[in-house]
Design a protein around this motif. Structure first.
Motif, PDB file in Angstrom:
ATOM      1  N   GLU A 133       0.821  -1.208   0.000  1.00 12.04           N
ATOM      2  CA  GLU A 133       0.000   0.000   0.000  1.00 12.04           C
ATOM      3  C   GLU A 133       0.860   1.265   0.000  1.00 12.04           C
ATOM      4  OE1 GLU A 133      -3.240   0.010  -0.549  1.00 12.04           O
ATOM      5  OE2 GLU A 133      -2.981  -2.160  -0.722  1.00 12.04           O
ATOM      6  N   VAL A 134       1.964   1.233   0.752  1.00 10.65           N
ATOM      7  CA  VAL A 134       2.888   2.369   0.751  1.00 10.65           C
ATOM      8  C   VAL A 134       3.487   2.547  -0.639  1.00 10.65           C
ATOM      9  CG1 VAL A 134       5.092   3.254   1.644  1.00 10.65           C
ATOM     10  CG2 VAL A 134       3.444   2.217   3.216  1.00 10.65           C
ATOM     11  N   LEU A 135       3.847   1.430  -1.273  1.00  7.42           N
ATOM     12  CA  LEU A 135       4.451   1.453  -2.608  1.00  7.42           C
ATOM     13  C   LEU A 135       3.538   2.116  -3.629  1.00  7.42           C
ATOM     14  CD1 LEU A 135       6.670   0.545  -4.597  1.00  7.42           C
ATOM     15  CD2 LEU A 135       5.559  -1.687  -4.693  1.00  7.42           C
ATOM     16  N   LYS A 136       2.230   1.954  -3.476  1.00 12.49           N
ATOM     17  CA  LYS A 136       1.274   2.518  -4.426  1.00 12.49           C
ATOM     18  C   LYS A 136       0.746   3.884  -3.999  1.00 12.49           C
ATOM     19  CE  LYS A 136      -1.425  -1.139  -4.294  1.00 12.49           C
ATOM     20  NZ  LYS A 136      -2.535  -2.068  -4.630  1.00 12.49           N
TER      21      LYS A 136
ATOM     22  N   ASP B 102       2.174   9.633  -1.795  1.00 13.75           N
ATOM     23  CA  ASP B 102       3.331  10.204  -1.115  1.00 13.75           C
ATOM     24  C   ASP B 102       4.620   9.511  -1.549  1.00 13.75           C
ATOM     25  OD1 ASP B 102       4.666  11.778   1.113  1.00 13.75           O
ATOM     26  OD2 ASP B 102       5.055   9.741   1.805  1.00 13.75           O
ATOM     27  N   PHE B 103       4.625   8.184  -1.533  1.00 10.73           N
ATOM     28  CA  PHE B 103       5.839   7.433  -1.886  1.00 10.73           C
ATOM     29  C   PHE B 103       6.213   7.637  -3.354  1.00 10.73           C
ATOM     30  CE2 PHE B 103       7.889   3.655  -3.623  1.00 10.73           C
ATOM     31  CZ  PHE B 103       8.985   3.528  -2.792  1.00 10.73           C
TER      32      PHE B 103
ATOM     33  N   SER C  74       2.305  18.677 -12.652  1.00 13.04           N
ATOM     34  CA  SER C  74       2.373  18.618 -11.199  1.00 13.04           C
ATOM     35  C   SER C  74       2.670  17.198 -10.737  1.00 13.04           C
ATOM     36  CB  SER C  74       1.044  19.079 -10.591  1.00 13.04           C
ATOM     37  OG  SER C  74       0.014  18.155 -10.933  1.00 13.04           O
ATOM     38  N   ILE C  75       2.945  17.061  -9.452  1.00 11.03           N
ATOM     39  CA  ILE C  75       3.177  15.740  -8.869  1.00 11.03           C
ATOM     40  C   ILE C  75       1.943  14.858  -9.058  1.00 11.03           C
ATOM     41  CG2 ILE C  75       3.302  14.551  -6.637  1.00 11.03           C
ATOM     42  CD1 ILE C  75       5.982  15.198  -7.437  1.00 11.03           C
ATOM     43  N   GLN C  76       0.755  15.432  -8.842  1.00 12.26           N
ATOM     44  CA  GLN C  76      -0.467  14.637  -8.949  1.00 12.26           C
ATOM     45  C   GLN C  76      -0.684  14.135 -10.376  1.00 12.26           C
ATOM     46  OE1 GLN C  76      -3.990  16.274  -7.099  1.00 12.26           O
ATOM     47  NE2 GLN C  76      -2.773  17.427  -5.621  1.00 12.26           N
TER      48      GLN C  76
ATOM     49  N   GLU D 287      13.969   0.486   1.690  1.00 18.21           N
ATOM     50  CA  GLU D 287      14.608   1.525   2.503  1.00 18.21           C
ATOM     51  C   GLU D 287      13.560   2.308   3.287  1.00 18.21           C
ATOM     52  OE1 GLU D 287      17.886   3.424   4.075  1.00 18.21           O
ATOM     53  OE2 GLU D 287      17.781   1.672   2.756  1.00 18.21           O
ATOM     54  N   ASP D 288      12.444   2.608   2.663  1.00 15.73           N
ATOM     55  CA  ASP D 288      11.378   3.352   3.331  1.00 15.73           C
ATOM     56  C   ASP D 288      10.812   2.565   4.510  1.00 15.73           C
ATOM     57  OD1 ASP D 288       8.283   4.092   3.574  1.00 15.73           O
ATOM     58  OD2 ASP D 288       9.280   5.809   2.673  1.00 15.73           O
TER      59      ASP D 288
END
Length: 222
Positions: free
Chosen positions: A14-17, A20-21, A75-77, A123-124
């Motif tokens: 979930e963090v990978l997707k 923010d990550f 943009s990032i988004q 690493e995260d």
């Protein structure tokens, strides 16, 4: 895998997707141009073909037309949305194995990004564990200093020992959550478009339309 390991893997996926990550990944490796401006890839020179209406390669400026609140530079988004179309992450519920793949015009960039994604998520997650373990040890040491009950101190020392093990494992494991079984490779065949399938479908559709046209003309004359 045990429940704890499974929970850690699910969290890592979930963090990978997450926005923010992936946003930090895009910023760190400056992926705006290859994600937002690429329109092809040259095999001979191993270089990307850049859409000149979006990005001027000579002046290295974004020239796309964009209406507010957007700007010429994506943009990032926006970049996150396009990057997620290239990224695929899935987990086999039976074995728990995770498959990560990246599609891009350049197979070399796709391989590079896949390798770096695994490196960065490990690493995260390791940094998250280190911070949590260090905070837990600090809190537990404070509690030990404040209590004189033997049973409570024994329990607290046991918890400190567990968190110390977590610190040790996080520091010695390079592949903290995801251990690579089959490394990414540069694809030799294109993933898409499937030109053979497109040709077959085009021929079938053309034949159907031709038959329909003939029937319409026949019945219109009668």
């Amino acid at each position: 895998m045990g429940g704890g390991a499974s929970d850690k893997t699910n969290l890592a996926i979930e963090v990978l997707k997450s926005r923010d990550f992936i946003g930090r990944f895009i910023e760190k490796y400056d992926l705006y141009v290859p994600v937002m401006a690429a329109e092809g890839w040259s095999l001979g020179s191993n270089s990307l073909k850049i859409d000149g209406d979006v990005y001027n390669n000579e002046t290295q400026e974004w020239v796309r037309e964009a209406k507010a609140p957007f700007s010429p530079k994506p943009s990032i988004q926006e970049t996150y949305t396009e990057f997620m179309k290239l990224l695929s992450v899935s987990q086999d519920k039976t074995s728990g194995m995770v498959k990560l793949s990246v599609q891009h015009y350049s197979p070399y960039l796709a391989k590079e990004w896949a390798d770096k994604l695994v490196l960065e998520i490990n690493e995260d997650m390791r940094n998250r564990e280190l911070i949590e373990a260090q905070q837990s040890i600090s809190y537990l040491n404070d509690q030990i200093a404040q209590t004189n009950l033997a049973d409570a101190r024994a329990m607290l020392f046991s918890l400190v020992e567990e968190q110390t093990k977590t610190l040790m494992l996080a520091n010695v494991r390079s592949e903290y959550v995801f251990k690579t079984v089959d490394r990414a490779v540069v694809a030799e065949k294109k993933a898409k478009p499937a030109r053979a399938l497109i040709c077959i479908l085009a021929v079938m559709l053309g034949g159907m339309l031709s038959v329909l046209f003939v029937l319409i003309r026949y019945f219109s004359k009668k």
